[in-house]
Design an enzyme around this catalytic site. Structure first.
Site, PDB file in Angstrom:
ATOM      1  N   LYS A   1      13.600  52.006  90.053  1.00 57.03           N
ATOM      2  CA  LYS A   1      12.632  51.259  90.856  1.00 57.03           C
ATOM      3  C   LYS A   1      13.257  50.944  92.207  1.00 57.03           C
ATOM      4  CE  LYS A   1       9.467  47.323  90.736  1.00 57.03           C
ATOM      5  NZ  LYS A   1       8.318  48.159  91.130  1.00 57.03           N
TER       6      LYS A   1
ATOM      7  N   HIS B   1      13.646  45.637  85.686  1.00 56.17           N
ATOM      8  CA  HIS B   1      13.027  46.954  85.709  1.00 56.17           C
ATOM      9  C   HIS B   1      14.079  48.051  85.553  1.00 56.17           C
ATOM     10  CE1 HIS B   1       9.588  44.728  87.348  1.00 56.17           C
ATOM     11  NE2 HIS B   1       8.854  45.786  87.041  1.00 56.17           N
TER      12      HIS B   1
END
Length: 222
Positions: free
Chosen positions: A136, A132
């Site tokens: 995040k 990600h």
């Protein structure tokens, strides 16, 4: 719910995901973007709850649990895209609002999880690699954690956080003389919008609540 369009509030509306969801809701004929909820916008959830049918929460792990509790008690349905919060707050929670927690809104990712669960019944071992963007906050991702829960056996998870990524996951299986890789890539946040809108439209019709997984509104009998 009220007659007419479903009145939607987006919590976390100032973020990238919240901005995209707000635009998607505005573009849907059967939905009405009633509130963009975010401290950065000067709008608090408690100030607008009475005007809403559904809240989409894409906030932070330390905020989401309180938002969900407030919505349920107010009789407002809530679709939760935030991951990394304690679902234990839903135990014995009383209220008329229904809760759908979506570890991933991308329909391809939901299919990836289903395929991985099936493959785990037939192959010896598996590991998950989830990748990600570097903003995040939680690791492992909600998608990876849910995938592992759905699979048989112990499944290690490896997390990567780098700029330039959006949301990616591969499940790698190994067995005698062979490997199998099931991978899903979200190239942009547009991939999440059909699932978000589906969840908003269907959360009020859930036969039970809370539920975890978009499959509960995507597949019959999930």
């Amino acid at each position: 719910m009220s007659d007419g369009p479903i009145r939607v509030g987006v919590a976390g509306a100032a973020g990238k995901m919240g901005t995209a969801i707000s635009a998607a809701v505005e573009g849907a004929d059967d939905l009405e973007l009633t509130a963009r909820i975010d401290p950065a916008l000067g709008v608090a959830l408690e100030d607008v709850l009475g005007d809403l049918d559904v809240v989409v929460d894409v906030t932070r792990p330390d905020v989401a649990a309180g938002n969900v509790v407030a919505c349920v008690r107010a009789g407002v349905h809530v679709v939760v895209g935030t991951s990394g919060w304690d679902h234990g707050v839903l135990d014995d929670l009383e209220g008329d609002g229904k809760v759908l927690v979506a570890p991933n809104f991308a329909i391809g990712a939901v299919l990836m999880m289903r395929f991985a669960a099936e493959a785990s019944k037939h192959l010896a071992k598996a590991e998950i690699v989830e990748l990600h963007h570097d903003q995040k906050l939680d690791r492992p991702s909600g998608t990876a954690a849910q995938t592992a829960r759905l699979m048989e056996g112990e499944v290690p998870i490896h997390s990567v956080r780098l700029p330039g990524l959006v949301a990616h996951q591969e499940v790698i299986f190994g067995d005698l003389g062979q490997t199998l890789t099931i991978r899903h890539d979200s190239i942009s946040r547009d991939s999440f919008m059909p699932g978000v809108l589906l969840a908003v439209r269907r959360v009020g019709g859930l036969e039970r609540s809370p539920v975890v997984g978009l499959e509960h509104v995507l597949f019959d009998g999930a």
